[in-house]
Design a protein around this motif. Sequence first.
Motif, PDB file in Angstrom:
ATOM      1  N   ILE A 409       0.824  -1.207   0.000  1.00 52.27           N
ATOM      2  CA  ILE A 409       0.000   0.000   0.000  1.00 52.27           C
ATOM      3  C   ILE A 409       0.857   1.256   0.000  1.00 52.27           C
ATOM      4  N   ASP A 410       1.806   1.339   0.914  1.00 53.50           N
ATOM      5  CA  ASP A 410       2.663   2.522   0.969  1.00 53.50           C
ATOM      6  C   ASP A 410       3.572   2.612  -0.248  1.00 53.50           C
ATOM      7  N   VAL A 411       3.994   1.467  -0.769  1.00 54.73           N
ATOM      8  CA  VAL A 411       4.829   1.463  -1.977  1.00 54.73           C
ATOM      9  C   VAL A 411       4.061   2.079  -3.144  1.00 54.73           C
ATOM     10  N   MET A 412       2.787   1.711  -3.272  1.00 51.38           N
ATOM     11  CA  MET A 412       1.955   2.260  -4.338  1.00 51.38           C
ATOM     12  C   MET A 412       1.808   3.776  -4.201  1.00 51.38           C
ATOM     13  N   LEU A 413       1.567   4.229  -2.980  1.00 50.68           N
ATOM     14  CA  LEU A 413       1.413   5.663  -2.755  1.00 50.68           C
ATOM     15  C   LEU A 413       2.704   6.417  -3.074  1.00 50.68           C
ATOM     16  N   GLU A 414       3.828   5.836  -2.697  1.00 50.56           N
ATOM     17  CA  GLU A 414       5.114   6.468  -2.989  1.00 50.56           C
ATOM     18  C   GLU A 414       5.367   6.495  -4.497  1.00 50.56           C
ATOM     19  N   ARG A 415       5.024   5.401  -5.160  1.00 49.22           N
ATOM     20  CA  ARG A 415       5.237   5.337  -6.607  1.00 49.22           C
ATOM     21  C   ARG A 415       4.385   6.377  -7.322  1.00 49.22           C
ATOM     22  N   MET A 416       3.176   6.588  -6.829  1.00 46.86           N
ATOM     23  CA  MET A 416       2.294   7.559  -7.462  1.00 46.86           C
ATOM     24  C   MET A 416       2.871   8.965  -7.395  1.00 46.86           C
ATOM     25  N   GLN A 417       3.642   9.251  -6.349  1.00 47.02           N
ATOM     26  CA  GLN A 417       4.225  10.579  -6.205  1.00 47.02           C
ATOM     27  C   GLN A 417       5.286  10.871  -7.258  1.00 47.02           C
ATOM     28  N   THR A 418       5.773   9.814  -7.934  1.00 49.93           N
ATOM     29  CA  THR A 418       6.831  10.010  -8.932  1.00 49.93           C
ATOM     30  C   THR A 418       6.289  10.241 -10.343  1.00 49.93           C
ATOM     31  N   ILE A 419       4.988  10.069 -10.537  1.00 48.98           N
ATOM     32  CA  ILE A 419       4.396  10.198 -11.879  1.00 48.98           C
ATOM     33  C   ILE A 419       4.434  11.649 -12.348  1.00 48.98           C
ATOM     34  N   THR A 420       4.769  11.844 -13.615  1.00 49.09           N
ATOM     35  CA  THR A 420       4.912  13.177 -14.192  1.00 49.09           C
ATOM     36  C   THR A 420       3.701  13.553 -15.047  1.00 49.09           C
ATOM     37  N   PRO A 421       3.513  14.856 -15.317  1.00 47.04           N
ATOM     38  CA  PRO A 421       2.436  15.273 -16.223  1.00 47.04           C
ATOM     39  C   PRO A 421       2.537  14.591 -17.589  1.00 47.04           C
ATOM     40  N   ALA A 422       3.755  14.378 -18.077  1.00 45.29           N
ATOM     41  CA  ALA A 422       3.936  13.742 -19.383  1.00 45.29           C
ATOM     42  C   ALA A 422       3.405  12.314 -19.373  1.00 45.29           C
ATOM     43  N   GLN A 423       3.552  11.611 -18.260  1.00 49.33           N
ATOM     44  CA  GLN A 423       3.047  10.235 -18.175  1.00 49.33           C
ATOM     45  C   GLN A 423       1.522  10.197 -18.136  1.00 49.33           C
ATOM     46  N   VAL A 424       0.912  11.169 -17.463  1.00 48.74           N
ATOM     47  CA  VAL A 424      -0.547  11.254 -17.459  1.00 48.74           C
ATOM     48  C   VAL A 424      -1.055  11.543 -18.860  1.00 48.74           C
ATOM     49  N   GLN A 425      -0.394  12.441 -19.554  1.00 46.07           N
ATOM     50  CA  GLN A 425      -0.760  12.763 -20.929  1.00 46.07           C
ATOM     51  C   GLN A 425      -0.607  11.541 -21.827  1.00 46.07           C
ATOM     52  N   ALA A 426       0.444  10.771 -21.601  1.00 43.53           N
ATOM     53  CA  ALA A 426       0.724   9.610 -22.446  1.00 43.53           C
ATOM     54  C   ALA A 426      -0.362   8.541 -22.322  1.00 43.53           C
ATOM     55  N   VAL A 427      -0.825   8.251 -21.103  1.00 39.57           N
ATOM     56  CA  VAL A 427      -1.850   7.206 -20.960  1.00 39.57           C
ATOM     57  C   VAL A 427      -3.187   7.669 -21.524  1.00 39.57           C
ATOM     58  N   SER A 428      -3.486   8.961 -21.423  1.00 34.15           N
ATOM     59  CA  SER A 428      -4.733   9.453 -22.012  1.00 34.15           C
ATOM     60  C   SER A 428      -4.696   9.312 -23.528  1.00 34.15           C
ATOM     61  N   LYS A 429      -3.545   9.560 -24.102  1.00 36.66           N
ATOM     62  CA  LYS A 429      -3.399   9.445 -25.553  1.00 36.66           C
ATOM     63  C   LYS A 429      -3.415   7.985 -26.007  1.00 36.66           C
ATOM     64  N   LYS A 430      -2.848   7.103 -25.204  1.00 33.82           N
ATOM     65  CA  LYS A 430      -2.704   5.696 -25.581  1.00 33.82           C
ATOM     66  C   LYS A 430      -3.982   4.894 -25.390  1.00 33.82           C
ATOM     67  N   TYR A 431      -4.731   5.165 -24.307  1.00 35.20           N
ATOM     68  CA  TYR A 431      -5.842   4.288 -23.943  1.00 35.20           C
ATOM     69  C   TYR A 431      -7.236   4.879 -24.147  1.00 35.20           C
ATOM     70  N   LEU A 432      -7.401   6.190 -24.088  1.00 32.85           N
ATOM     71  CA  LEU A 432      -8.742   6.759 -24.247  1.00 32.85           C
ATOM     72  C   LEU A 432      -9.024   6.992 -25.722  1.00 32.85           C
ATOM     73  N   VAL A 433      -9.055   5.879 -26.460  1.00 31.62           N
ATOM     74  CA  VAL A 433      -9.254   5.895 -27.911  1.00 31.62           C
ATOM     75  C   VAL A 433     -10.459   5.023 -28.258  1.00 31.62           C
ATOM     76  N   ASP A 434     -10.999   5.223 -29.438  1.00 29.78           N
ATOM     77  CA  ASP A 434     -12.265   4.596 -29.810  1.00 29.78           C
ATOM     78  C   ASP A 434     -12.207   3.074 -29.921  1.00 29.78           C
ATOM     79  N   LYS A 435     -11.059   2.511 -30.268  1.00 29.49           N
ATOM     80  CA  LYS A 435     -11.028   1.062 -30.484  1.00 29.49           C
ATOM     81  C   LYS A 435     -11.269   0.273 -29.194  1.00 29.49           C
ATOM     82  N   GLY A 436     -11.090   0.907 -28.045  1.00 27.58           N
ATOM     83  CA  GLY A 436     -11.348   0.226 -26.790  1.00 27.58           C
ATOM     84  C   GLY A 436     -12.508   0.820 -26.014  1.00 27.58           C
ATOM     85  N   LEU A 437     -13.388   1.546 -26.705  1.00 28.16           N
ATOM     86  CA  LEU A 437     -14.463   2.305 -26.064  1.00 28.16           C
ATOM     87  C   LEU A 437     -15.810   1.586 -26.145  1.00 28.16           C
TER      88      LEU A 437
END
Length: 461
Positions: A409-437
């Motif tokens: 649990i704490d490892v997950m919370l710590e890992r989340m603190q390392t995520i960057t804006p670019a990584q959030v942008q990347a997953v939105s671009k990769k996964y929020l697409v019509d082929k999986g909607l």
Amino acid sequence: MRSTLLRFSFYLMLCCQTAWAASDAGTPNTHEFQLSNGLKLIVREDHRAPTVAHMVWYRAGSMDEVNGRTGVAHVLEHMMFKGTDKVKSGEFSRMVAAVGGRENAFTSRDYTAYFQQVEKSKLDEVMKLEADRMSNLNFDDAEFLKEIQVVMEERRLRTEDNPSSLLNESLMATAYMSSPYRHPVVGWMNDLENMKAADARDWYRSWYKPNNATVVIAGDVDPKVVLQVVEKYYGAASARELPVRKPQVEPTQKGIKKVQVKAPADSAQLAMAWKVPKLQPGKLDDDEPYALELLAAVLDGYDNARLNRTLVKQERVVNDVGVGYDMISRGPELFLISTSMAKGKTVEQAESSIRKALKEIVDHGILDSELKRIKVRILSEQIYKRDSIFGQAMEIGSTEMAGFSWRDIDVMLERMQTITPAQVQAVSKKYLVDKGLTIAVLDPQARKSSESKQGDNRAVK
């Protein structure tokens, strides 16, 4: 609708012939034991109040059901209150109340759990009751026939008479082809109508075994004493070979799926769900699930989050909007956005506004200050959650049922603190697409008149 980490409230060495304990220097107040019959015990010490939460988690939920017997996990949850050779039907709840405690149970896709909250001196009494029904549940066919009517009425009230629930049920059945997540936890009505007492008994005999259970105890307790009491009551239960769990891997989606539901409602509703990855046990360094968690918070993690600010406050195209994503679970996951239309607005307008808000993130990303604010909020909410003894037990149990350890649990919370804006942008671009909607739309129908409703009132028995 929030993510797992946002929703759930987040040693000493001891060896003997029948149990072992693991210790972690970072969490000296949490202790894990393994009984010889396979039962796992996790004790979280919290001495701030003389109370204790006692929970039993069985790793058996609706995802373990087979076609024709959907809903049996939830039905068995009801039957667990119908008595043993020592405790008569209905007496379990009365006996817990008699010692000043509260109790309940719940079934999910991944597990079924039972709990009691009592003053610490009463822990032995509720543990004795819970251990008894782990091994000695005894109900007759007549008791089952009465209770299955209660479950069917529950389905009518909570699903069939609830347009949002109907929409979500159809969404899940459309989004998933193979995964048992496509079935509702409460079960399909036809399966409930044809369920027999033998189905519930078979479920109990198959899954309600100590080697498929985790006992979580949080509160003002001594781990050494708790282990002795657990050994006394739960140690007598016999381990048993569990049914083989088939993987049932969901096929890759290859295009948009759509479903329309017509039901009485005040306004139209829209749900958009994308297939996305989840965190895998043993792979806590996979950044994408954390980025998806943070994306959900960017869109709907606080009052002025992007979707609420744009769709509700500025454009006024919807009355409300919610985002859901569970980073940890046993089955496949969806990234879900759901809304109900404002008066005079259409589903097409809402979908257009959602797509525009998502494209803004795909094209321009998110601000570093925006992400930092969300991370601080997640940490502060975690601190508040740990003020709750019951919340701590819930967090530990739900994490364990998903295949992770409470140590993660704490490892997950710590890992989340390392995520960057670019990584959030990347997953939105990769996964929020019509082929999986998958898109689900509620087409509101006129409600019955108040006169006709009076002749059709139902009440849970």
